[in-house]
Design a protein around this motif. Structure first.
Motif, PDB file in Angstrom:
ATOM      1  N   LYS A  52       0.822  -1.227   0.000  1.00 41.99           N
ATOM      2  CA  LYS A  52       0.000   0.000   0.000  1.00 41.99           C
ATOM      3  C   LYS A  52       0.845   1.261   0.000  1.00 41.99           C
ATOM      4  N   GLU A  53       1.931   1.268   0.757  1.00 43.98           N
ATOM      5  CA  GLU A  53       2.775   2.457   0.875  1.00 43.98           C
ATOM      6  C   GLU A  53       4.196   2.128   0.430  1.00 43.98           C
ATOM      7  N   VAL A  59      12.620   5.954   3.540  1.00 39.83           N
ATOM      8  CA  VAL A  59      12.882   4.705   2.821  1.00 39.83           C
ATOM      9  C   VAL A  59      11.869   4.542   1.688  1.00 39.83           C
ATOM     10  N   VAL A  60      12.376   4.286   0.474  1.00 33.25           N
ATOM     11  CA  VAL A  60      11.525   3.976  -0.677  1.00 33.25           C
ATOM     12  C   VAL A  60      11.693   2.487  -0.954  1.00 33.25           C
ATOM     13  N   THR A  61      10.593   1.754  -0.910  1.00 36.82           N
ATOM     14  CA  THR A  61      10.628   0.314  -1.137  1.00 36.82           C
ATOM     15  C   THR A  61      10.258   0.031  -2.591  1.00 36.82           C
ATOM     16  N   ALA A  66       8.525  -4.649  -2.619  1.00 33.87           N
ATOM     17  CA  ALA A  66       7.340  -3.795  -2.738  1.00 33.87           C
ATOM     18  C   ALA A  66       6.188  -4.513  -3.430  1.00 33.87           C
ATOM     19  N   GLY A  67       6.376  -5.798  -3.723  1.00 33.92           N
ATOM     20  CA  GLY A  67       5.321  -6.544  -4.398  1.00 33.92           C
ATOM     21  C   GLY A  67       5.188  -6.195  -5.863  1.00 33.92           C
ATOM     22  N   ILE A  82      11.278  -0.466 -13.472  1.00 33.32           N
ATOM     23  CA  ILE A  82      10.500   0.779 -13.556  1.00 33.32           C
ATOM     24  C   ILE A  82      10.293   1.347 -12.154  1.00 33.32           C
ATOM     25  N   GLY A  83      10.028   0.475 -11.183  1.00 36.09           N
ATOM     26  CA  GLY A  83       9.891   0.933  -9.790  1.00 36.09           C
ATOM     27  C   GLY A  83      11.148   1.628  -9.309  1.00 36.09           C
ATOM     28  N   GLY A  84      12.312   1.081  -9.694  1.00 37.32           N
ATOM     29  CA  GLY A  84      13.584   1.705  -9.320  1.00 37.32           C
ATOM     30  C   GLY A  84      13.772   3.062  -9.966  1.00 37.32           C
TER      31      GLY A  84
END
Length: 99
Positions: A52-53, A59-61, A66-67, A82-84
């Motif tokens: 969810k967060e 901290v950035v997961t 982060a699923g 892409i998340g990175g």
């Protein structure tokens, strides 16, 4: 799950809550007939969708944590990458604001 990679080769995976993945995989392969295994890799992976967060204080997961993996293959190189990138961009923007 069986994912063909070539005519005579495939990736085989099992998933489940509270299962013995090694035993389930062996049982599955035994019932498929003649086969050989090149290598066996066992690793837990979060496949319940994204958390969810993504940001908690400083901290950035991202990635598997982060699923952001694909539940169909437990992969996700592209989605995790892409998340990175998005995590880096947001951190960079914050640092620019603080200058």
């Amino acid at each position: 799950m069986v994912i063909p990679t070539r005519r005579d080769e495939a990736k085989v995976g099992v998933a489940g809550k509270g299962i013995n993945a090694a035993a389930v995989l062996e049982d599955f392969l035994e019932h498929k007939g003649k086969h050989s295994a090149i290598r066996k890799i066992f690793a837990p992976i979060w496949v319940k969708g994204p958390i969810k967060e993504f940001v908690t204080r400083n901290v950035v997961t991202i990635g598997d944590a982060a699923g952001q993996s694909k539940p169909t293959t437990a992969g996700g190189i592209y989605s995790c990458g892409i998340g990175g990138i998005l995590g880096w961009k947001s951190n960079f923007q914050i640092l620019e604001i603080w200058k």
